[in-house]
Design a protein around this motif. Sequence first.
Motif, PDB file in Angstrom:
ATOM      1  N   ARG A   1     -10.018  -8.454  -7.940  1.00  0.00           N
ATOM      2  CA  ARG A   1      -9.317  -8.520  -9.468  1.00  0.00           C
ATOM      3  C   ARG A   1     -10.081  -8.995 -10.980  1.00  0.00           C
ATOM      4  O   ARG A   1     -10.334  -9.828 -10.820  1.00  0.00           O
ATOM      5  CB  ARG A   1      -7.808  -9.350  -9.847  1.00  0.00           C
ATOM      6  CG  ARG A   1      -7.764 -11.143  -9.245  1.00  0.00           C
ATOM      7  CD  ARG A   1      -6.805 -11.853  -9.520  1.00  0.00           C
ATOM      8  NE  ARG A   1      -5.682 -11.411  -8.471  1.00  0.00           N
ATOM      9  CZ  ARG A   1      -4.030 -11.525  -8.178  1.00  0.00           C
ATOM     10  NH1 ARG A   1      -4.106 -11.479  -9.967  1.00  0.00           N
ATOM     11  NH2 ARG A   1      -3.832 -10.705  -7.358  1.00  0.00           N
ATOM     12  N   GLY A   2      -9.350  -8.449 -12.098  1.00  0.00           N
ATOM     13  CA  GLY A   2     -10.575  -8.630 -13.427  1.00  0.00           C
ATOM     14  C   GLY A   2     -11.995  -7.557 -13.040  1.00  0.00           C
ATOM     15  O   GLY A   2     -12.502  -7.211 -14.261  1.00  0.00           O
ATOM     16  N   THR A   3     -11.845  -7.067 -12.339  1.00  0.00           N
ATOM     17  CA  THR A   3     -13.232  -6.142 -11.944  1.00  0.00           C
ATOM     18  C   THR A   3     -13.611  -4.912 -12.356  1.00  0.00           C
ATOM     19  O   THR A   3     -12.505  -4.143 -10.805  1.00  0.00           O
ATOM     20  CB  THR A   3     -14.340  -6.948 -10.947  1.00  0.00           C
ATOM     21  OG1 THR A   3     -13.798  -6.573  -9.416  1.00  0.00           O
ATOM     22  CG2 THR A   3     -14.451  -8.826 -11.201  1.00  0.00           C
ATOM     23  N   GLY A   4     -14.123  -3.961 -11.955  1.00  0.00           N
ATOM     24  CA  GLY A   4     -14.829  -2.467 -11.166  1.00  0.00           C
ATOM     25  C   GLY A   4     -12.661  -1.801 -11.818  1.00  0.00           C
ATOM     26  O   GLY A   4     -12.929  -1.799 -13.555  1.00  0.00           O
ATOM     27  N   ASP A   5     -12.465  -0.671 -11.053  1.00  0.00           N
ATOM     28  CA  ASP A   5     -11.676  -0.524 -10.928  1.00  0.00           C
ATOM     29  C   ASP A   5     -10.486  -0.948 -10.757  1.00  0.00           C
ATOM     30  O   ASP A   5      -9.041  -0.660 -10.510  1.00  0.00           O
ATOM     31  CB  ASP A   5     -11.716   0.965 -10.674  1.00  0.00           C
ATOM     32  CG  ASP A   5     -12.573   2.006 -10.742  1.00  0.00           C
ATOM     33  OD1 ASP A   5     -12.927   2.227 -11.772  1.00  0.00           O
ATOM     34  OD2 ASP A   5     -14.107   2.463  -9.519  1.00  0.00           O
ATOM     35  N   SER A   6     -10.235  -2.468 -10.575  1.00  0.00           N
ATOM     36  CA  SER A   6      -8.985  -3.062 -10.276  1.00  0.00           C
ATOM     37  C   SER A   6      -8.308  -3.087 -11.044  1.00  0.00           C
ATOM     38  O   SER A   6      -8.816  -3.674 -12.486  1.00  0.00           O
ATOM     39  CB  SER A   6      -9.386  -4.538  -8.948  1.00  0.00           C
ATOM     40  OG  SER A   6      -9.829  -3.840  -7.787  1.00  0.00           O
TER      41      SER A   6
END
Length: 571
Positions: free
Chosen positions: A86-91
């Motif tokens: 969560r909170g990174t990349g595509d999430s």
Amino acid sequence: MKIKKNERCEARDGVELAADVYLPEEEGEYPTLLAYSPYGKEIQDSVLFLPKQARDESTMWDGTIEAGDIEFLTENGYAHVIADVRGTGDSGGQCVGFFDKAGQDGYDLVEWIAEQPWCNGKVGGIGRSWFGTNQLLLAAENPPSLEAVFPSGVFTDLYREFAYHGGILNMFLYGLWDGRGGDSGIVDTNWVSRERKRNTESEFNDQLSEKLEDPDFRTYPNLYQLLEYPEKNPLFVDLVLNDTDTEFYAERSPHERLDEVDVPIYISGAWGGTHTRPVYTAEEELSLDERRYLMTPPRLLERPYHEYKEEMLRWYDYWIKGEDTGITDEPKVKMYVRGADKWRFEDSLIPERTEWTERYLRNHGRLLDHPDPVADLPPSGFTQQPPNVGTDIEDIVFRTQPFETETEMTGPAALHFYAAIDRADTTWMATLSDVAPTGEAFVLSRGYLRASHRGIDDDRSEPYRPYHPHDDPEPVEPGETYEYHLELPPISNLFKQGHRLQMSLKSLEMPFSDTSDLPPGSHHLPHSETISHRIYHDNDRQSRLVLPVIPYTDPDQWIEPGDPAHPGPVR
């Protein structure tokens, strides 16, 4: 293979977690191995086209590509899922400090995977370092569809093994955020400092201001800028503002919950680095029967991460596919012994036959197997300037006489020494090495201790492994002599005839200088003052090393190449 990009899993709080799915070409339901981290799932598929890179041979070595060998898995009948935390990349969602909700989100990912039409309902874990640590947090949640895990290169105690080594700030993690540490960094989309999140803005600014008064931070430009602009690296801000072993680490550290793990677990780590101590911690904390440990050669593994995949396959083919691979019939520890350059079995990471042996520090840089009868020996010493004054690293070196016969040392070690400094604090840094007759030295272990963190917990300490609470730092009185107890991460080394054991003691590291056995940029926060150090080694102050000598090994313990139990060739 078949690839499904950006599949969505809804976590229990409604946050959508993004995952890429790699499937065998043939339609079917497959056991699935999950990897998740903040490094970005997209870079992990470079394993499909990027040649394997050795850290000491390539500038393209990237420490974040460690989710596993996708093609190897699909060819062997496994699906591979790689997700963004969560909170990174595509999430979606927000990540509040490192390893935020890592166990819970892992649980939700596992159960989502088990329900997919391409999965047969059986799930395992895969991946190294951050991916491996997430597996530990996941295993402590015990999701119903999780059959086993195979975490590699883990951290169990996030204060002692990750953020602060011996109470000294690990500066490598500053560069981890944006890729200065020999990797591509963290793919931040909504990561916030936990300290900023839980405090008012005024309280948070007060914390930053207090740190800015510390000359060690004021004279380090990267940290001075960070404290003025904390949004640039929220991960590291949290570490700076939590410089003792607080609840911040307890609520994220796997070792706090390892006794809750019920799924079969096989943990691997390399000798001589940051991932050595965690395996020993895990052996102490895990309580289930089906637990195993693999100690690999002392080097950084290639990237994209792929090594020891055959051993992992034997593990999962047994626990997930139900095949008799023989892996559960073997002793629970498999280790590589440097010097012997062979693998062997053990029943424990600390074999019962270990002979704890002392080597005494003496003048003229000697390490003796007995106290020197001469009394009132003068101390040894060195004076270290801070890096903003000069970059020469001063140290003091002690060596044994050449070994007359081959001598193996395998296990944890410790340095107990008496010393005085002329300031209120310093950073003690000890290194064990194997020195060949040619003078070439191979680093075996690096240990650290901030002088103000010298207090130990007697109930949790052993002569070979002191335990420091790191909860109540106490400055030293300049000129006063104190006894220090410094933990040295476990080693495994066969000293050949004519070789020597060397112990060096210093108080400064420089990035990209003397830490070639570690990821690029590895060093620890230096002091901002010139400090004189005196190390005592007289009859009343017996400074000494405690070392794990292995007196013999049954020939049947060695694993020969070609044996199915052999973990594979070593580069």
